[in-house]
Each structure stands twice: as structure tokens, then as C-alpha cells.
Design an enzyme around this catalytic site. Structure first.
Site, PDB file in Angstrom:
ATOM      1  N   CYS A 196      31.857 -15.652 -22.170  1.00  0.00           N
ATOM      2  CA  CYS A 196      32.469 -16.918 -21.753  1.00  0.00           C
ATOM      3  C   CYS A 196      31.479 -17.959 -21.253  1.00  0.00           C
ATOM      4  O   CYS A 196      31.865 -19.090 -20.983  1.00  0.00           O
ATOM      5  CB  CYS A 196      33.530 -16.654 -20.685  1.00  0.00           C
TER       6      CYS A 196
ATOM      7  N   CYS B  89      35.947 -13.642 -17.316  1.00  0.00           N
ATOM      8  CA  CYS B  89      36.551 -13.140 -18.560  1.00  0.00           C
ATOM      9  C   CYS B  89      36.734 -11.622 -18.582  1.00  0.00           C
ATOM     10  O   CYS B  89      37.296 -11.086 -19.531  1.00  0.00           O
ATOM     11  CB  CYS B  89      35.750 -13.580 -19.778  1.00  0.00           C
TER      12      CYS B  89
ATOM     13  N   CYS C 185      22.460  -3.303 -12.455  1.00  0.00           N
ATOM     14  CA  CYS C 185      21.903  -2.728 -13.678  1.00  0.00           C
ATOM     15  C   CYS C 185      22.777  -3.215 -14.840  1.00  0.00           C
ATOM     16  O   CYS C 185      23.888  -2.707 -15.048  1.00  0.00           O
ATOM     17  CB  CYS C 185      21.907  -1.206 -13.545  1.00  0.00           C
TER      18      CYS C 185
END
Length: 150
Positions: A68, A117, A137
Site C-alpha cells: 500500500c 493494509c 526482523c
């Protein structure tokens, strides 16, 4: 600055409100993302460690969600973790990331998602550098560099 206690609280009690919400069908996501990006971001997959040059790139800039375009991380928070995935110590702002408890594979972890999103980004751990102590991570295929240093 977020710390491990704040991350656990968000994972347990609910996430901060995102700046906006992006909702698309799987068909729309498949049209916009590569097969690997879709697998990682929409089905909570994981890319192979050390599969991206992004792990060793430390130029200034901003990283966004590949789905997004929401801004997620500033390269100034990126560090060499040795894990094989790009690692950051803080998101660009507190409401950029959503957190969910993940008990898959016999482990207890905190999954990180784009708060706008819902794209799976990776996980966060309490073994990062100070002062936050956090290690975000991230899957490199879930990120795109959108701004260079000014």
C-alpha cells in the site's frame, strides 16, 4: 520510542489506529504484487534468509509497505543483525505497525503487519540494540525503498 513492553501491550490489548485503511481483494493483490510478494505479505510467508541484497544496504532513506505504500521504517533505524533479513530498531511512527501474538511452529513470537493494509512484514523480538532493545526482523520483499536522503 517503543519498547518491548509497549509491543506486548499492543499485541495483547489492540493496536493503534492507522492513518488510513487499504482494503483489496486477493485478486487485486495478486494483480499488483509478484508471486513472492503475495505469498509473504498476504499469506504470512517468509522469504529465505540472505536472499535479498537489502540486508546489507544501509544508505539513508525511507522504507514503505510494498502493498500500500505506507511509510514503515527510516533507514537510520536499520542495523546489521546477522539474521539474513533486514532489521530495524523502531518503526517510522508508532501507528505504522500492527502487532499480533504468533504461536505457530511451537514458538511464541510477535508478528508485525502493515497497520494500513494488513500485509505480513515479519516479526519483532526483544534482542535489538539499545535504546529500544527491539529488532524488527522484516521480509525484504514486503518493503520498498521510496525516498532517498535529502
Amino acid at each position: 520510542m517503543l519498547n518491548w513492553k509497549a509491543v506486548l501491550n499492543y499485541a495483547k490489548a489492540g493496536n493503534p489506529l492507522p492513518d488510513n485503511l487499504v482494503t483489496k481483494t486477493d485478486a487485486e493483490w495478486r494483480q499488483e504484487l509478484t508471486e513472492e510478494q503475495f505469498r509473504v505479505t498476504r499469506t504470512a510467508g517468509t522469504e529465505m534468509p540472505f536472499s535479498s541484497a537489502m540486508c546489507s544496504l544501509f544508505e539513508p532513506g525511507i522504507y514503505a509497505c510494498v502493498g500500500c505504500g505506507s511509510l514503515l521504517f527510516d533507514a537510520s533505524e536499520k542495523f546489521q543483525s546477522g539474521t539474513g533479513w533486514p532489521s530495524f530498531s523502531q518503526p517510522i511512527k508508532e501507528n505504522a505497525i500492527a502487532y499480533h501474538a504468533d504461536i505457530s511452529f511451537g514458538m511464541t513470537r510477535v508478528e508485525t503487519l502493515c497497520n494500513c493494509c494488513g500485509a505480513h512484514l515479519g516479526h519483532v523480538f526483544p534482542d535489538g540494540p539499545q535504546p529500544s532493545g527491539l529488532r524488527y526482523c522484516m521480509n525484504a520483499v514486503a518493503l520498498k525503498k521510496v525516498q532517498e536522503a535529502k
